[in-house]
Design a protein around this motif. Sequence first.
Motif, mmCIF file in Angstrom:
data_model
loop_
_atom_site.group_PDB
_atom_site.id
_atom_site.type_symbol
_atom_site.label_atom_id
_atom_site.label_comp_id
_atom_site.label_asym_id
_atom_site.label_seq_id
_atom_site.Cartn_x
_atom_site.Cartn_y
_atom_site.Cartn_z
ATOM 1 N N UNK A 12 3.782 -64.306 -24.836
ATOM 2 C CA UNK A 12 2.376 -64.663 -25.045
ATOM 3 C C UNK A 12 1.464 -63.661 -24.335
ATOM 4 N N UNK A 13 1.823 -63.269 -23.119
ATOM 5 C CA UNK A 13 1.023 -62.264 -22.394
ATOM 6 C C UNK A 13 1.020 -60.939 -23.149
ATOM 7 N N UNK A 14 2.170 -60.552 -23.654
ATOM 8 C CA UNK A 14 2.279 -59.302 -24.409
ATOM 9 C C UNK A 14 1.426 -59.379 -25.685
ATOM 10 N N UNK A 15 1.505 -60.501 -26.395
ATOM 11 C CA UNK A 15 0.717 -60.660 -27.605
ATOM 12 C C UNK A 15 -0.779 -60.643 -27.296
ATOM 13 N N UNK A 16 -1.173 -61.230 -26.199
ATOM 14 C CA UNK A 16 -2.579 -61.204 -25.782
ATOM 15 C C UNK A 16 -3.047 -59.782 -25.531
ATOM 16 N N UNK A 17 -2.205 -58.987 -24.892
ATOM 17 C CA UNK A 17 -2.534 -57.580 -24.629
ATOM 18 C C UNK A 17 -2.668 -56.806 -25.939
ATOM 19 N N UNK A 18 -1.752 -57.041 -26.860
ATOM 20 C CA UNK A 18 -1.803 -56.373 -28.165
ATOM 21 C C UNK A 18 -3.073 -56.768 -28.916
ATOM 22 N N UNK A 19 -3.432 -58.039 -28.868
ATOM 23 C CA UNK A 19 -4.649 -58.510 -29.539
ATOM 24 C C UNK A 19 -5.874 -57.832 -28.935
ATOM 25 N N UNK A 20 -5.912 -57.690 -27.617
ATOM 26 C CA UNK A 20 -7.037 -57.004 -26.972
ATOM 27 C C UNK A 20 -7.127 -55.544 -27.424
ATOM 28 N N UNK A 21 -5.997 -54.872 -27.524
ATOM 29 C CA UNK A 21 -5.986 -53.484 -27.985
ATOM 30 C C UNK A 21 -6.466 -53.379 -29.429
ATOM 31 N N UNK A 22 -5.988 -54.270 -30.263
ATOM 32 C CA UNK A 22 -6.417 -54.272 -31.671
ATOM 33 C C UNK A 22 -7.911 -54.543 -31.779
ATOM 34 N N UNK A 23 -8.414 -55.440 -30.958
ATOM 35 C CA UNK A 23 -9.840 -55.740 -30.961
ATOM 36 C C UNK A 23 -10.654 -54.493 -30.603
ATOM 37 N N UNK A 24 -10.198 -53.722 -29.633
ATOM 38 C CA UNK A 24 -10.893 -52.485 -29.261
ATOM 39 C C UNK A 24 -10.909 -51.497 -30.428
ATOM 40 N N UNK A 25 -9.798 -51.385 -31.119
ATOM 41 C CA UNK A 25 -9.715 -50.478 -32.264
ATOM 42 C C UNK A 25 -10.663 -50.932 -33.363
ATOM 43 N N UNK A 26 -10.635 -52.217 -33.679
ATOM 44 C CA UNK A 26 -11.495 -52.741 -34.743
ATOM 45 C C UNK A 26 -12.971 -52.574 -34.373
ATOM 46 N N UNK A 27 -13.310 -52.837 -33.124
ATOM 47 C CA UNK A 27 -14.689 -52.687 -32.672
ATOM 48 C C UNK A 27 -15.134 -51.228 -32.792
ATOM 49 N N UNK A 28 -14.275 -50.304 -32.400
ATOM 50 C CA UNK A 28 -14.596 -48.881 -32.532
ATOM 51 C C UNK A 28 -14.755 -48.463 -33.983
ATOM 52 N N UNK A 29 -13.890 -48.971 -34.831
ATOM 53 C CA UNK A 29 -13.980 -48.631 -36.256
ATOM 54 C C UNK A 29 -15.260 -49.193 -36.865
#
Length: 67
Positions: A12-29
């Motif tokens: 769950x912690x790993x998935x949360x970290x991945x979701x945060x990274x994806x959110x940064x990418x989507x926000x930048x895009x």
Amino acid sequence: MEQRLTDMEMLIMHQGHIIDQLNEVVTGQQALIDQLTKELKIIKEHLRGLSASENRLPSEEEPPPHY
């Protein structure tokens, strides 16, 4: 049983970290898309202005400054 719980917590912690990274990418895009949309709008307006001036009739054009 405790090991399974620990493994699930780590997952769950790993998935949360991945979701945060994806959110940064989507926000930048999205920021890039917004910027490109604004630039495209400016270019379209500029091209409309150019095509409008090219489509004038000779009688609509201003005489050269030496007249």
